[in-house]
Design a protein around this motif. Structure first.
Motif, PDB file in Angstrom:
ATOM      1  N   GLN A 280       0.837  -1.204   0.000  1.00 55.92           N
ATOM      2  CA  GLN A 280       0.000   0.000   0.000  1.00 55.92           C
ATOM      3  C   GLN A 280       0.871   1.253   0.000  1.00 55.92           C
ATOM      4  O   GLN A 280       0.588   2.227  -0.709  1.00 55.92           O
ATOM      5  CB  GLN A 280      -0.931  -0.024   1.216  1.00 55.92           C
ATOM      6  CG  GLN A 280      -1.946   1.093   1.264  1.00 55.92           C
ATOM      7  CD  GLN A 280      -3.048   0.979   0.228  1.00 55.92           C
ATOM      8  OE1 GLN A 280      -2.835   1.310  -0.930  1.00 55.92           O
ATOM      9  NE2 GLN A 280      -4.230   0.538   0.653  1.00 55.92           N
ATOM     10  N   ALA A 281       1.959   1.230   0.759  1.00 58.45           N
ATOM     11  CA  ALA A 281       2.866   2.386   0.791  1.00 58.45           C
ATOM     12  C   ALA A 281       3.508   2.602  -0.582  1.00 58.45           C
ATOM     13  O   ALA A 281       3.618   3.750  -1.055  1.00 58.45           O
ATOM     14  CB  ALA A 281       3.947   2.171   1.851  1.00 58.45           C
ATOM     15  N   SER A 282       3.921   1.516  -1.233  1.00 54.46           N
ATOM     16  CA  SER A 282       4.508   1.633  -2.570  1.00 54.46           C
ATOM     17  C   SER A 282       3.485   2.151  -3.569  1.00 54.46           C
ATOM     18  O   SER A 282       3.811   2.939  -4.470  1.00 54.46           O
ATOM     19  CB  SER A 282       5.040   0.270  -3.033  1.00 54.46           C
ATOM     20  OG  SER A 282       6.075  -0.184  -2.221  1.00 54.46           O
ATOM     21  N   PHE A 283       2.249   1.702  -3.406  1.00 50.36           N
ATOM     22  CA  PHE A 283       1.177   2.122  -4.304  1.00 50.36           C
ATOM     23  C   PHE A 283       0.927   3.626  -4.174  1.00 50.36           C
ATOM     24  O   PHE A 283       0.822   4.357  -5.166  1.00 50.36           O
ATOM     25  CB  PHE A 283      -0.085   1.331  -3.973  1.00 50.36           C
ATOM     26  CG  PHE A 283      -1.154   1.401  -5.030  1.00 50.36           C
ATOM     27  CD1 PHE A 283      -1.221   0.451  -6.034  1.00 50.36           C
ATOM     28  CD2 PHE A 283      -2.119   2.402  -5.014  1.00 50.36           C
ATOM     29  CE1 PHE A 283      -2.203   0.504  -7.011  1.00 50.36           C
ATOM     30  CE2 PHE A 283      -3.104   2.476  -5.981  1.00 50.36           C
ATOM     31  CZ  PHE A 283      -3.151   1.514  -6.985  1.00 50.36           C
TER      32      PHE A 283
ATOM     33  N   ARG B 298       3.638   5.763  -5.750  1.00 48.22           N
ATOM     34  CA  ARG B 298       3.643   5.816  -7.214  1.00 48.22           C
ATOM     35  C   ARG B 298       2.404   6.496  -7.798  1.00 48.22           C
ATOM     36  O   ARG B 298       2.472   7.124  -8.846  1.00 48.22           O
ATOM     37  CB  ARG B 298       3.788   4.405  -7.779  1.00 48.22           C
ATOM     38  CG  ARG B 298       5.201   3.847  -7.626  1.00 48.22           C
ATOM     39  CD  ARG B 298       5.236   2.345  -7.839  1.00 48.22           C
ATOM     40  NE  ARG B 298       6.614   1.849  -7.818  1.00 48.22           N
ATOM     41  CZ  ARG B 298       7.286   1.586  -6.708  1.00 48.22           C
ATOM     42  NH1 ARG B 298       6.726   1.782  -5.516  1.00 48.22           N
ATOM     43  NH2 ARG B 298       8.530   1.125  -6.767  1.00 48.22           N
ATOM     44  N   PHE B 299       1.262   6.344  -7.108  1.00 53.70           N
ATOM     45  CA  PHE B 299       0.000   6.804  -7.705  1.00 53.70           C
ATOM     46  C   PHE B 299      -0.724   7.876  -6.887  1.00 53.70           C
ATOM     47  O   PHE B 299      -1.839   8.267  -7.230  1.00 53.70           O
ATOM     48  CB  PHE B 299      -0.934   5.605  -7.926  1.00 53.70           C
ATOM     49  CG  PHE B 299      -0.354   4.551  -8.826  1.00 53.70           C
ATOM     50  CD1 PHE B 299       0.103   4.863 -10.096  1.00 53.70           C
ATOM     51  CD2 PHE B 299      -0.253   3.233  -8.403  1.00 53.70           C
ATOM     52  CE1 PHE B 299       0.635   3.887 -10.931  1.00 53.70           C
ATOM     53  CE2 PHE B 299       0.280   2.254  -9.231  1.00 53.70           C
ATOM     54  CZ  PHE B 299       0.726   2.582 -10.491  1.00 53.70           C
ATOM     55  N   ASP B 300      -0.126   8.312  -5.790  1.00 53.12           N
ATOM     56  CA  ASP B 300      -0.632   9.437  -4.986  1.00 53.12           C
ATOM     57  C   ASP B 300      -1.985   9.184  -4.342  1.00 53.12           C
ATOM     58  O   ASP B 300      -2.659  10.137  -3.931  1.00 53.12           O
ATOM     59  CB  ASP B 300      -0.723  10.714  -5.858  1.00 53.12           C
ATOM     60  CG  ASP B 300       0.640  11.169  -6.335  1.00 53.12           C
ATOM     61  OD1 ASP B 300       1.610  11.032  -5.570  1.00 53.12           O
ATOM     62  OD2 ASP B 300       0.728  11.641  -7.482  1.00 53.12           O
ATOM     63  N   SER B 301      -2.402   7.941  -4.256  1.00 51.05           N
ATOM     64  CA  SER B 301      -3.649   7.610  -3.552  1.00 51.05           C
ATOM     65  C   SER B 301      -3.607   6.131  -3.174  1.00 51.05           C
ATOM     66  O   SER B 301      -2.931   5.339  -3.831  1.00 51.05           O
ATOM     67  CB  SER B 301      -4.869   7.879  -4.448  1.00 51.05           C
ATOM     68  OG  SER B 301      -4.854   7.033  -5.574  1.00 51.05           O
TER      69      SER B 301
ATOM     70  N   THR C  87      -6.497   0.127  -8.315  1.00 50.81           N
ATOM     71  CA  THR C  87      -7.462   1.221  -8.369  1.00 50.81           C
ATOM     72  C   THR C  87      -7.794   1.496  -9.836  1.00 50.81           C
ATOM     73  O   THR C  87      -6.895   1.500 -10.690  1.00 50.81           O
ATOM     74  CB  THR C  87      -6.897   2.503  -7.725  1.00 50.81           C
ATOM     75  OG1 THR C  87      -6.689   2.277  -6.332  1.00 50.81           O
ATOM     76  CG2 THR C  87      -7.866   3.664  -7.880  1.00 50.81           C
ATOM     77  N   LEU C  88      -9.070   1.755 -10.121  1.00 52.63           N
ATOM     78  CA  LEU C  88      -9.478   2.057 -11.486  1.00 52.63           C
ATOM     79  C   LEU C  88      -9.057   3.477 -11.871  1.00 52.63           C
ATOM     80  O   LEU C  88      -8.952   4.362 -11.023  1.00 52.63           O
ATOM     81  CB  LEU C  88     -10.991   1.916 -11.635  1.00 52.63           C
ATOM     82  CG  LEU C  88     -11.555   0.502 -11.466  1.00 52.63           C
ATOM     83  CD1 LEU C  88     -13.064   0.514 -11.641  1.00 52.63           C
ATOM     84  CD2 LEU C  88     -10.916  -0.468 -12.449  1.00 52.63           C
TER      85      LEU C  88
ATOM     86  N   PHE D 248      -6.493   0.932 -15.301  1.00 49.66           N
ATOM     87  CA  PHE D 248      -6.326   0.772 -13.850  1.00 49.66           C
ATOM     88  C   PHE D 248      -4.850   0.871 -13.496  1.00 49.66           C
ATOM     89  O   PHE D 248      -3.956   0.694 -14.342  1.00 49.66           O
ATOM     90  CB  PHE D 248      -6.907  -0.559 -13.360  1.00 49.66           C
ATOM     91  CG  PHE D 248      -6.393  -1.777 -14.094  1.00 49.66           C
ATOM     92  CD1 PHE D 248      -5.217  -2.410 -13.722  1.00 49.66           C
ATOM     93  CD2 PHE D 248      -7.110  -2.304 -15.169  1.00 49.66           C
ATOM     94  CE1 PHE D 248      -4.752  -3.531 -14.388  1.00 49.66           C
ATOM     95  CE2 PHE D 248      -6.660  -3.424 -15.859  1.00 49.66           C
ATOM     96  CZ  PHE D 248      -5.472  -4.041 -15.472  1.00 49.66           C
ATOM     97  N   ASN D 249      -4.615   1.179 -12.223  1.00 50.55           N
ATOM     98  CA  ASN D 249      -3.283   1.116 -11.632  1.00 50.55           C
ATOM     99  C   ASN D 249      -3.192  -0.175 -10.835  1.00 50.55           C
ATOM    100  O   ASN D 249      -4.103  -0.496 -10.063  1.00 50.55           O
ATOM    101  CB  ASN D 249      -3.037   2.306 -10.698  1.00 50.55           C
ATOM    102  CG  ASN D 249      -3.086   3.635 -11.427  1.00 50.55           C
ATOM    103  OD1 ASN D 249      -2.694   3.731 -12.587  1.00 50.55           O
ATOM    104  ND2 ASN D 249      -3.570   4.675 -10.749  1.00 50.55           N
ATOM    105  N   LEU D 250      -2.104  -0.902 -11.014  1.00 55.38           N
ATOM    106  CA  LEU D 250      -1.931  -2.191 -10.349  1.00 55.38           C
ATOM    107  C   LEU D 250      -0.523  -2.292  -9.784  1.00 55.38           C
ATOM    108  O   LEU D 250       0.455  -2.010 -10.478  1.00 55.38           O
ATOM    109  CB  LEU D 250      -2.155  -3.338 -11.347  1.00 55.38           C
ATOM    110  CG  LEU D 250      -1.793  -4.749 -10.872  1.00 55.38           C
ATOM    111  CD1 LEU D 250      -2.748  -5.220  -9.781  1.00 55.38           C
ATOM    112  CD2 LEU D 250      -1.796  -5.737 -12.048  1.00 55.38           C
ATOM    113  N   GLY D 251      -0.445  -2.665  -8.536  1.00 56.29           N
ATOM    114  CA  GLY D 251       0.846  -2.950  -7.915  1.00 56.29           C
ATOM    115  C   GLY D 251       0.843  -4.340  -7.329  1.00 56.29           C
ATOM    116  O   GLY D 251      -0.182  -4.803  -6.815  1.00 56.29           O
ATOM    117  N   ILE D 252       1.966  -5.033  -7.419  1.00 55.16           N
ATOM    118  CA  ILE D 252       2.064  -6.357  -6.810  1.00 55.16           C
ATOM    119  C   ILE D 252       3.353  -6.472  -6.018  1.00 55.16           C
ATOM    120  O   ILE D 252       4.335  -5.756  -6.262  1.00 55.16           O
ATOM    121  CB  ILE D 252       1.995  -7.493  -7.856  1.00 55.16           C
ATOM    122  CG1 ILE D 252       3.248  -7.515  -8.732  1.00 55.16           C
ATOM    123  CG2 ILE D 252       0.739  -7.412  -8.701  1.00 55.16           C
ATOM    124  CD1 ILE D 252       3.445  -8.820  -9.471  1.00 55.16           C
TER     125      ILE D 252
END
Length: 394
Positions: free
Chosen positions: A13-16, A19-22, A62-63, A119-123
């Motif tokens: 979540q912190a990395s997300f 990178r994506f400001d939310s 997140t979409l 969408f934005n996706l982080g793994i």
């Protein structure tokens, strides 16, 4: 496992956010899998006996309001965010893990599902690369379930499992069976899945090992399953089936045969190598059925013997083990009190499992690790297998 899950969830979540400001709206975990026994039987119409494990893949999504797909893996921070358009779904030869995102989107589109926003996706994952613990199926089910929720597609779990297999078969050209996706989709805590791949009928069997631990041993050998001899083995068993059908015209798969019937008609197979491939498929299916009954009866000695027989068949008849997996197997079987061991997964590197007395697990890991390092020249990795539920929201 709960502490590790919280740490990885928080770091993702912190990395997300970085990178994506939310923060992400969807957070999911998708397990890896081990197969207790029943290797290379799924595409031969037999039975398998896998379980979902606590090593796996975490996803955050997140979409977006456009048609851009932005993805990153916290395991590869130097790569950064990879971006592509929702309509840019053609396979890329060197696309790394992003090919699974494209592949799932492509197969959803082929099936008629509407994914009309980006969408934005982080793994992030705690599964070692090329471990044979099915990181690809873990990722396929993760993406499939997250998109299912985010776009309210109402896809049944079995259909997402089948879609994951289609990514492998149709999009990537790897002719795998359905075991990996099924285990990851339908896993339950402390249960193994006895699955008939012909009918998709399955039974959840308590994976209770009493005073023993199931230890995963990973070779750390670099390998790409697509570049292995996996498809070659499938061709060989399909040829064996065709030749057996000349004397058994109603035979639909090798999984329909018991070993006695196979031996009665095996002369129909003209090539000695093809004969050995088929013998493994038939004998392994029979072992899987017997092993499931042994585990139900808590006969761990018998279960362990079947694990050993499975590895020998995979080594000698199917020839998918190799020096690294055989070294782990041999080292494991030298340790006091070990009931059985075998490679797990497709082979050609990857991982093995061993049934080890809990009281001597630390000594087992130390001793096997030293033997492997001395023989192979680089270290193996070891994990305790905690059996968990399938892909789910956190």
């Amino acid at each position: 496992m709960e502490t590790l899950e919280k740490d990885l969830k928080a770091s993702l979540q912190a990395s997300f956010i970085e990178r994506f400001d939310s923060p992400a709206d969807y957070l999911y975990f998708s397990p890896g899998r081990i197969n207790l026994i029943g290797e290379h039987t799924d595409y031969n119409g037999g039975h398998v006996f896998p379980a979902a494990i606590s090593i796996g893949t975490y996803g955050a999504l997140t979409l977006r309001d456009d048609q851009e797909i932005h993805v990153f893996s916290a395991n590869f921070p130097d790569v950064g965010v990879v971006s592509f358009n929702l309509n840019d779904l053609a396979p890329r030869k060197y696309d790394s893990w992003v090919k699974y995102v494209r592949g799932v989107l492509y197969e959803l589109k082929q099936a008629g599902y509407r994914v009309e926003r980006g969408f934005n996706l982080g793994i992030v994952g705690d599964m070692p690369n090329a471990s044979g613990l099915s990181s690809s199926a873990s990722l396929e089910l993760l993406i499939g379930e997250m998109l299912n929720a985010a776009f309210k597609l109402h896809i049944a779990r079995l259909d997402i499992v089948k879609l994951g297999q289609q990514v492998e078969n149709d999009y990537l050209g790897l002719r795998t069976g359905i075991m990996d996706q099924f285990a990851i989709g339908f896993g339950e805590k402390e249960k193994a899945i006895f699955l008939d791949v012909n009918t998709m009928d399955y039974e959840l069997v308590p994976a209770e090992f009493g005073e023993y631990e199931l230890i995963i041993m990973t070779t750390n050998k670099k390998r790409e399953l697509v570049d292995s001899k996996y498809n070659e083995r499938r061709d060989e068993t399909e040829l064996a089936l065709k030749e057996l059908q000349t004397v058994l015209p109603n035979l639909a798969s090798l999984g329909e045969l018991d070993l006695a019937t196979f031996e009665k008609y095996q002369d129909a197979i003209t090539d000695s190598t093809v004969l050995r491939r088929a013998r493994h498929a038939v004998s392994e299916n029979e072992r899987t059925i017997i092993a499931t009954s042994a585990l139900k009866a808590h006969d761990l000695v018998k279960f362990g013997e079947l694990l050993q027989q499975s590895h020998a068949s995979l080594r000698d008849d199917y020839e998918v083990t190799g020096e690294e997996l055989d070294t782990l197997f041999d080292a494991a079987m030298l340790q006091p009190g070990v009931l059985g061991a075998r490679m797990t997964g497709a082979g050609f590197g990857g991982s093995a499992i061993a049934l080890v007395p809990r009281a001597t697990a630390s000594d087992f890991i130390k001793n096997v690790g030293e033997l492997y390092q001395a023989e192979i020249g680089y270290p193996a990795s070891f994990y305790l297998a905690e059996i968990v539920r399938g892909t789910a929201e956190l």
